[in-house]
Design an enzyme around this catalytic site. Structure first.
Site, PDB file in Angstrom:
ATOM      1  N   HIS A  67       0.830  -1.209   0.000  1.00  0.00           N
ATOM      2  CA  HIS A  67       0.000   0.000   0.000  1.00  0.00           C
ATOM      3  C   HIS A  67       0.868   1.264   0.000  1.00  0.00           C
ATOM      4  O   HIS A  67       0.667   2.173  -0.813  1.00  0.00           O
ATOM      5  CB  HIS A  67      -0.923  -0.015   1.224  1.00  0.00           C
ATOM      6  CG  HIS A  67      -1.749   1.234   1.375  1.00  0.00           C
ATOM      7  ND1 HIS A  67      -3.061   1.308   0.951  1.00  0.00           N
ATOM      8  CD2 HIS A  67      -1.460   2.452   1.911  1.00  0.00           C
ATOM      9  CE1 HIS A  67      -3.528   2.532   1.213  1.00  0.00           C
ATOM     10  NE2 HIS A  67      -2.578   3.235   1.808  1.00  0.00           N
ATOM     11  N   GLU A  68       1.831   1.313   0.891  1.00  0.00           N
ATOM     12  CA  GLU A  68       2.643   2.521   1.022  1.00  0.00           C
ATOM     13  C   GLU A  68       3.516   2.760  -0.214  1.00  0.00           C
ATOM     14  O   GLU A  68       3.760   3.909  -0.595  1.00  0.00           O
ATOM     15  CB  GLU A  68       3.512   2.445   2.283  1.00  0.00           C
ATOM     16  CG  GLU A  68       2.722   2.408   3.578  1.00  0.00           C
ATOM     17  CD  GLU A  68       1.779   3.592   3.764  1.00  0.00           C
ATOM     18  OE1 GLU A  68       2.104   4.706   3.329  1.00  0.00           O
ATOM     19  OE2 GLU A  68       0.686   3.383   4.330  1.00  0.00           O
TER      20      GLU A  68
ATOM     21  N   HIS B 284       1.726   4.832  -2.586  1.00  0.00           N
ATOM     22  CA  HIS B 284       1.854   6.276  -2.312  1.00  0.00           C
ATOM     23  C   HIS B 284       3.194   6.816  -2.804  1.00  0.00           C
ATOM     24  O   HIS B 284       3.261   7.879  -3.407  1.00  0.00           O
ATOM     25  CB  HIS B 284       1.742   6.542  -0.810  1.00  0.00           C
ATOM     26  CG  HIS B 284       0.352   6.419  -0.263  1.00  0.00           C
ATOM     27  ND1 HIS B 284      -0.750   6.943  -0.896  1.00  0.00           N
ATOM     28  CD2 HIS B 284      -0.109   5.851   0.892  1.00  0.00           C
ATOM     29  CE1 HIS B 284      -1.835   6.701  -0.172  1.00  0.00           C
ATOM     30  NE2 HIS B 284      -1.478   6.027   0.917  1.00  0.00           N
TER      31      HIS B 284
ATOM     32  N   HIS C 174      -5.453   7.501  -2.246  1.00  0.00           N
ATOM     33  CA  HIS C 174      -6.359   6.460  -1.769  1.00  0.00           C
ATOM     34  C   HIS C 174      -7.496   6.190  -2.753  1.00  0.00           C
ATOM     35  O   HIS C 174      -7.861   7.050  -3.549  1.00  0.00           O
ATOM     36  CB  HIS C 174      -6.931   6.853  -0.399  1.00  0.00           C
ATOM     37  CG  HIS C 174      -5.944   6.678   0.715  1.00  0.00           C
ATOM     38  ND1 HIS C 174      -5.914   7.467   1.832  1.00  0.00           N
ATOM     39  CD2 HIS C 174      -4.928   5.786   0.862  1.00  0.00           C
ATOM     40  CE1 HIS C 174      -4.937   7.074   2.633  1.00  0.00           C
ATOM     41  NE2 HIS C 174      -4.313   6.053   2.061  1.00  0.00           N
TER      42      HIS C 174
END
Lengths: 130, 190
Positions: free
Chosen positions: B123-124, B127, B133
């Site tokens: 997930h990170e 980013h 998101h």
């Protein structure tokens, strides 16, 4: 703390496994707009942290005011929850989930559901009788 | 999928990453991050190589507890798990107080606060590459992940978003699988 599945977890960690900085929000489930409840200011800070309440607002009170209701509606829309603007169980259960610390909304802008041009909110479905 | 304001992205294809020396991470932990980077490099033409110096690397990975100087303090077990910055910052911070499961099946952990490290890492990294998101619950970029849950496979939503930024890996065959293996829906008890 790093673990290999469940084989190396110390007993003391197992005993203290219920800590969650947001579990307090469970107590706010069922709160209604227009009322005042201890702890709502903390919830407003949560929503501000993740972009749902503008940084221009501060000194939060425990009032269930319009800013909180608006934040709830946007949050519910972003997370595909029923858009009620209320602190129902479904919403509170979602709020306390562990999550990424990056905000969902930055400077009022989001490309999650709430930033889309179309509106999927069930509260905005209009019907005409014939 | 969504992007950061201005759609920032990396302007080079060969990126390096390094770990905060003070964390003294084991090779087992570092391998988790390597696997997470691989999941993204499978679908886009970017490569990720581990470097020795965190100062010279494009992406710096560190575990921190509480206030760690960036104005976004961590909050202990659960709550906020990690955060990272948009390109070309490359800062990747994880909450050192979490109970990270590195290997094995997180779903069977007897610890209710166990968090799957690879799931959060994937997930990170999204980013770090420029994704924001997503409201698609099956996607990696959905903001929440419950404890004792493993979600590491990129969903179509993630792939479409990242390929808008970087294009497709020439070797990517276009198939994806979404895998969410959930034991519980968090301490919420939902």
């Amino acid at each position: 703390h790093f673990f290999h599945s469940n084989v190396s977890i110390p007993e003391d960690l197992l005993k203290n496994a219920t800590s969650n900085p947001w579990s307090f929000f469970h107590q706010l489930s069922g709160c209604h707009a227009g009322e005042k409840y201890d702890g709502l200011a903390k919830l407003k800070s949560y929503f501000q942290y993740f972009g749902y309440i503008p940084n221009s607002l501060s000194n939060f009170t425990d009032d269930f005011d319009d800013s909180l209701e608006s934040a709830l509606r946007t949050y519910q829309q972003n997370f595909n929850l029923n858009i009620t603007g209320q602190l129902d169980d479904q919403t509170v259960n979602h709020i306390v989930r562990p999550r990424c610390g990056n905000p969902d909304i930055v400077n009022g802008s989001s490309s999650m559901n709430s930033g889309k041009t179309h509106n999927t909110s069930s509260s905005h479905v209009h019907t005409v009788s014939h | 999928y969504s992007f950061f304001t201005g759609m920032p992205r990396w302007r080079k294809q060969a990126l390096t990453y390094a770990f905060l020396p003070g964390n003294q991470l084991t090779d087992e932990v570092k391998t988790v991050f390597s696997r997470a980077f691989d999941r993204w490099s499978t679908v886009i033409p970017l490569t990720f190589t581990q470097a020795d110096s965190i100062n010279a690397a494009d992406i710096g990975i560190g575990f921190y507890s509480g206030d760690h100087g960036d104005g976004e303090p961590f909050d202990g077990v659960l709550g906020t798990l990690a955060h990272s910055f948009s390109p070309p910052s490359g800062q990747f911070h994880l909450d050192g107080d979490e109970n990270w499961v590195v290997t094995g099946d997180v779903r069977t952990s007897s610890l209710t606060t166990a968090v799957d490290l690879e799931s959060v890492a994937v997930h990170e990294i999204g980013h770090l590459l420029g994704l924001g998101h997503s409201s698609v619950e099956e996607s990696i970029m959905y903001p929440t992940i419950s404890s004792r849950t493993k979600k590491v496979e990129l969903a179509d939503d993630d792939i479409q978003g990242i390929q808008v930024l970087y294009g497709s890996n020439p070797n990517y065959n276009g198939s994806s699988t979404t895998s969410v293996q959930e034991k519980e829906t968090g301490s919420s008890g939902a």
